[in-house]
Design a protein around this motif. Structure first.
Motif, PDB file in Angstrom:
ATOM      1  N   MET A 142     -16.303  -8.565  -9.267  1.00  0.00           N
ATOM      2  CA  MET A 142     -16.790  -8.642 -10.637  1.00  0.00           C
ATOM      3  C   MET A 142     -17.782  -7.505 -10.870  1.00  0.00           C
ATOM      4  N   THR A 143     -17.559  -6.745 -11.929  1.00  0.00           N
ATOM      5  CA  THR A 143     -18.431  -5.606 -12.227  1.00  0.00           C
ATOM      6  C   THR A 143     -19.302  -5.838 -13.455  1.00  0.00           C
ATOM      7  N   ARG A 144     -18.926  -6.818 -14.277  1.00  0.00           N
ATOM      8  CA  ARG A 144     -19.763  -7.109 -15.439  1.00  0.00           C
ATOM      9  C   ARG A 144     -19.638  -8.585 -15.794  1.00  0.00           C
ATOM     10  N   ALA A 145     -20.765  -9.270 -15.872  1.00  0.00           N
ATOM     11  CA  ALA A 145     -20.789 -10.682 -16.245  1.00  0.00           C
ATOM     12  C   ALA A 145     -20.931 -10.789 -17.763  1.00  0.00           C
ATOM     13  N   GLY A 146     -19.918 -11.364 -18.375  1.00  0.00           N
ATOM     14  CA  GLY A 146     -19.932 -11.464 -19.834  1.00  0.00           C
ATOM     15  C   GLY A 146     -20.423 -12.812 -20.303  1.00  0.00           C
ATOM     16  N   ASN A 147     -21.692 -13.124 -20.019  1.00  0.00           N
ATOM     17  CA  ASN A 147     -22.228 -14.435 -20.392  1.00  0.00           C
ATOM     18  C   ASN A 147     -22.217 -14.659 -21.904  1.00  0.00           C
ATOM     19  N   ASP A 148     -22.381 -13.573 -22.649  1.00  0.00           N
ATOM     20  CA  ASP A 148     -22.449 -13.721 -24.111  1.00  0.00           C
ATOM     21  C   ASP A 148     -21.098 -14.047 -24.733  1.00  0.00           C
ATOM     22  N   VAL A 149     -20.011 -13.580 -24.109  1.00  0.00           N
ATOM     23  CA  VAL A 149     -18.675 -13.818 -24.671  1.00  0.00           C
ATOM     24  C   VAL A 149     -17.833 -14.730 -23.790  1.00  0.00           C
ATOM     25  N   GLY A 150     -18.375 -15.136 -22.636  1.00  0.00           N
ATOM     26  CA  GLY A 150     -17.649 -16.030 -21.744  1.00  0.00           C
ATOM     27  C   GLY A 150     -16.477 -15.399 -21.036  1.00  0.00           C
ATOM     28  N   ILE A 151     -16.558 -14.078 -20.823  1.00  0.00           N
ATOM     29  CA  ILE A 151     -15.482 -13.363 -20.127  1.00  0.00           C
ATOM     30  C   ILE A 151     -16.108 -12.384 -19.140  1.00  0.00           C
ATOM     31  N   ASP A 152     -15.706 -12.471 -17.880  1.00  0.00           N
ATOM     32  CA  ASP A 152     -16.183 -11.548 -16.857  1.00  0.00           C
ATOM     33  C   ASP A 152     -15.159 -10.442 -16.630  1.00  0.00           C
ATOM     34  N   ILE A 153     -15.671  -9.249 -16.300  1.00  0.00           N
ATOM     35  CA  ILE A 153     -14.807  -8.098 -16.023  1.00  0.00           C
ATOM     36  C   ILE A 153     -14.762  -7.860 -14.515  1.00  0.00           C
ATOM     37  N   TYR A 154     -13.564  -7.697 -13.996  1.00  0.00           N
ATOM     38  CA  TYR A 154     -13.349  -7.429 -12.570  1.00  0.00           C
ATOM     39  C   TYR A 154     -12.688  -6.065 -12.390  1.00  0.00           C
ATOM     40  N   ASP A 155     -13.044  -5.408 -11.299  1.00  0.00           N
ATOM     41  CA  ASP A 155     -12.354  -4.189 -10.884  1.00  0.00           C
ATOM     42  C   ASP A 155     -11.360  -4.534  -9.781  1.00  0.00           C
ATOM     43  N   PHE A 156     -10.177  -3.934  -9.861  1.00  0.00           N
ATOM     44  CA  PHE A 156      -9.176  -4.062  -8.796  1.00  0.00           C
ATOM     45  C   PHE A 156      -8.964  -2.666  -8.230  1.00  0.00           C
ATOM     46  N   ARG A 157      -9.347  -2.486  -6.971  1.00  0.00           N
ATOM     47  CA  ARG A 157      -9.383  -1.154  -6.365  1.00  0.00           C
ATOM     48  C   ARG A 157      -8.418  -1.081  -5.194  1.00  0.00           C
ATOM     49  N   ILE A 158      -7.721   0.055  -5.094  1.00  0.00           N
ATOM     50  CA  ILE A 158      -6.698   0.204  -4.049  1.00  0.00           C
ATOM     51  C   ILE A 158      -6.889   1.515  -3.296  1.00  0.00           C
ATOM     52  N   LYS A 159      -6.892   1.391  -1.987  1.00  0.00           N
ATOM     53  CA  LYS A 159      -6.784   2.532  -1.089  1.00  0.00           C
ATOM     54  C   LYS A 159      -5.446   2.415  -0.353  1.00  0.00           C
ATOM     55  N   LEU A 160      -5.044   3.463   0.344  1.00  0.00           N
ATOM     56  CA  LEU A 160      -3.859   3.420   1.192  1.00  0.00           C
ATOM     57  C   LEU A 160      -4.250   3.715   2.630  1.00  0.00           C
ATOM     58  N   ARG A 161      -3.674   2.946   3.555  1.00  0.00           N
ATOM     59  CA  ARG A 161      -3.888   3.190   4.978  1.00  0.00           C
ATOM     60  C   ARG A 161      -2.568   3.661   5.585  1.00  0.00           C
ATOM     61  N   ASN A 162      -2.625   4.735   6.360  1.00  0.00           N
ATOM     62  CA  ASN A 162      -1.428   5.284   7.006  1.00  0.00           C
ATOM     63  C   ASN A 162      -1.321   4.715   8.425  1.00  0.00           C
ATOM     64  N   ASP A 163      -0.425   3.746   8.602  1.00  0.00           N
ATOM     65  CA  ASP A 163      -0.234   3.125   9.910  1.00  0.00           C
ATOM     66  C   ASP A 163       0.894   3.778  10.708  1.00  0.00           C
ATOM     67  N   GLY A 164       1.464   4.835  10.189  1.00  0.00           N
ATOM     68  CA  GLY A 164       2.584   5.486  10.870  1.00  0.00           C
ATOM     69  C   GLY A 164       2.165   6.718  11.640  1.00  0.00           C
ATOM     70  N   PRO A 165       3.134   7.374  12.303  1.00  0.00           N
ATOM     71  CA  PRO A 165       2.827   8.543  13.136  1.00  0.00           C
ATOM     72  C   PRO A 165       2.863   9.863  12.377  1.00  0.00           C
ATOM     73  N   SER A 166       3.289   9.849  11.119  1.00  0.00           N
ATOM     74  CA  SER A 166       3.482  11.095  10.381  1.00  0.00           C
ATOM     75  C   SER A 166       2.490  11.218   9.221  1.00  0.00           C
ATOM     76  N   THR A 167       2.146  12.438   8.897  1.00  0.00           N
ATOM     77  CA  THR A 167       1.277  12.706   7.760  1.00  0.00           C
ATOM     78  C   THR A 167       2.018  12.391   6.460  1.00  0.00           C
ATOM     79  N   VAL A 168       1.318  11.781   5.520  1.00  0.00           N
ATOM     80  CA  VAL A 168       1.916  11.385   4.241  1.00  0.00           C
ATOM     81  C   VAL A 168       1.319  12.231   3.126  1.00  0.00           C
ATOM     82  N   ARG A 169       2.180  12.774   2.278  1.00  0.00           N
ATOM     83  CA  ARG A 169       1.721  13.609   1.171  1.00  0.00           C
ATOM     84  C   ARG A 169       2.182  13.106  -0.192  1.00  0.00           C
ATOM     85  N   GLU A 170       2.927  12.018  -0.199  1.00  0.00           N
ATOM     86  CA  GLU A 170       3.363  11.472  -1.480  1.00  0.00           C
ATOM     87  C   GLU A 170       3.452   9.953  -1.405  1.00  0.00           C
TER      88      GLU A 170
END
Length: 291
Positions: A142-170
């Motif tokens: 949660m990145t912002r608590a919307g107490n005045d309007v009763g709605i909270d804002i959430y961030d959904f964040r994604i990273k990528l992990r390379n579990d393979g043996p080769s370099t990934v470029r795309e």
């Protein structure tokens, strides 16, 4: 390089659908089960470390009709055995091929069988695609608590992990968030308005948004995606295991992973503790996620 389909078809047309080794009647193509049981053999090897390799041949000649013959796997092993190379010379194998094709010249495979035989050989010769091993690393808070309007804002964040043996470029990452939660007015160029994936909002991201993207083996990228979604007070109270955020990771058009994340399991603990006093019954899914 591999034999051309026309070469394989010509080879199949004169093989009589049996092994070319003298007196062997093993089939090349099992028409009943639609399985290729024989093998395409090179008289002069296709690679330097192979039997009877001829350095003066071109690659095209190595995969041409005159240098190929159909045999069963057992006799293919026999003629290529290092201890028998003095017996199975180039001249001996070429004569074996000529004799076999003369004997089989009146045994014509049907066009349908020839097409299936060629397709099977080509499928086996096609190099298998090695896909990268990419795993999404997810954070949601949660990145912002919307107490005045009763709605909270959430961030959904994604990273990528390379579990393979080769370099990934795309990469390609697609994110689906239920419309009931993706009610934010934030707009992203990556959002796809037209799709047929039900009642979700869809975003699609590629490495083009991160010029120079490189992900080495065993490394995790920086944040590649930052999306937001909302949770109203009513949704907190009524939350179930149904609302999920789906993340799909592709390499080209190949799907590598598809993972669903329960929105309930990302709810802010302070907000939950405020809405449910000690001893007050919480939704079952929420209790499970908070354990």
């Amino acid at each position: 390089m591999a034999p051309r389909p026309s070469t394989l078809k010509a080879l199949g047309a004169v093989c009589g659908n049996v092994c070319a080794f003298p007196h062997c009647i093993a089939p090349i193509y099992d028409t009943r089960y639609n399985v290729l049981v024989g093998e395409v053999c090179h008289i002069e090897a296709k690679s330097e470390d192979g039997p009877r390799f001829n350095k003066n041949q071109t690659d095209e000649e190595r995969h041409d009709f005159d240098n190929l013959v159909f045999m069963c796997s057992a006799h293919h092993t026999v003629i290529d055995d290092k201890s028998r190379l003095d017996e199975f010379t180039v001249e001996v194998l070429k004569q074996m091929k000529r004799d076999h094709e003369e004997r089989s010249s009146n045994t014509i495979l049907t066009e349908d069988v020839l097409e299936r035989l060629v397709r099977k050989v080509r499928d086996l010769q096609a190099p298998s695609k090695v896909l990268p091993k990419l795993a999404p690393v997810i954070e949601a808070l949660m990145t912002r608590a919307g107490n005045d309007v009763g709605i909270d804002i959430y961030d959904f964040r994604i990273k990528l992990r390379n579990d393979g043996p080769s370099t990934v470029r795309e990469y390609r990452i697609e994110v689906e968030i239920p419309r009931a939660y993706a009610t934010s007015n934030s707009h992203y160029p990556a959002e796809k308005k037209e799709h047929n994936r039900g009642d979700v909002r869809l975003w699609r991201f590629t490495e083009e948004g991160h010029p120079g993207f490189v992900l080495y083996p065993a490394e995790t990228s920086d944040y590649l995606i930052l999306l937001d979604y909302t949770v109203s007070m009513d949704q907190y109270v009524q939350i179930t295991a149904d609302p999920k955020i789906k993340v799909l990771v592709y390499s080209g058009d190949d799907l590598i992973s598809s993972t669903e994340y329960l929105i309930a399991c990302f709810l802010n603990k302070d907000r939950c503790n405020m809405l449910w006093a000690p001893g007050k019954e919480r939704p079952a899914v929420l209790s499970e996620c908070q354990e």
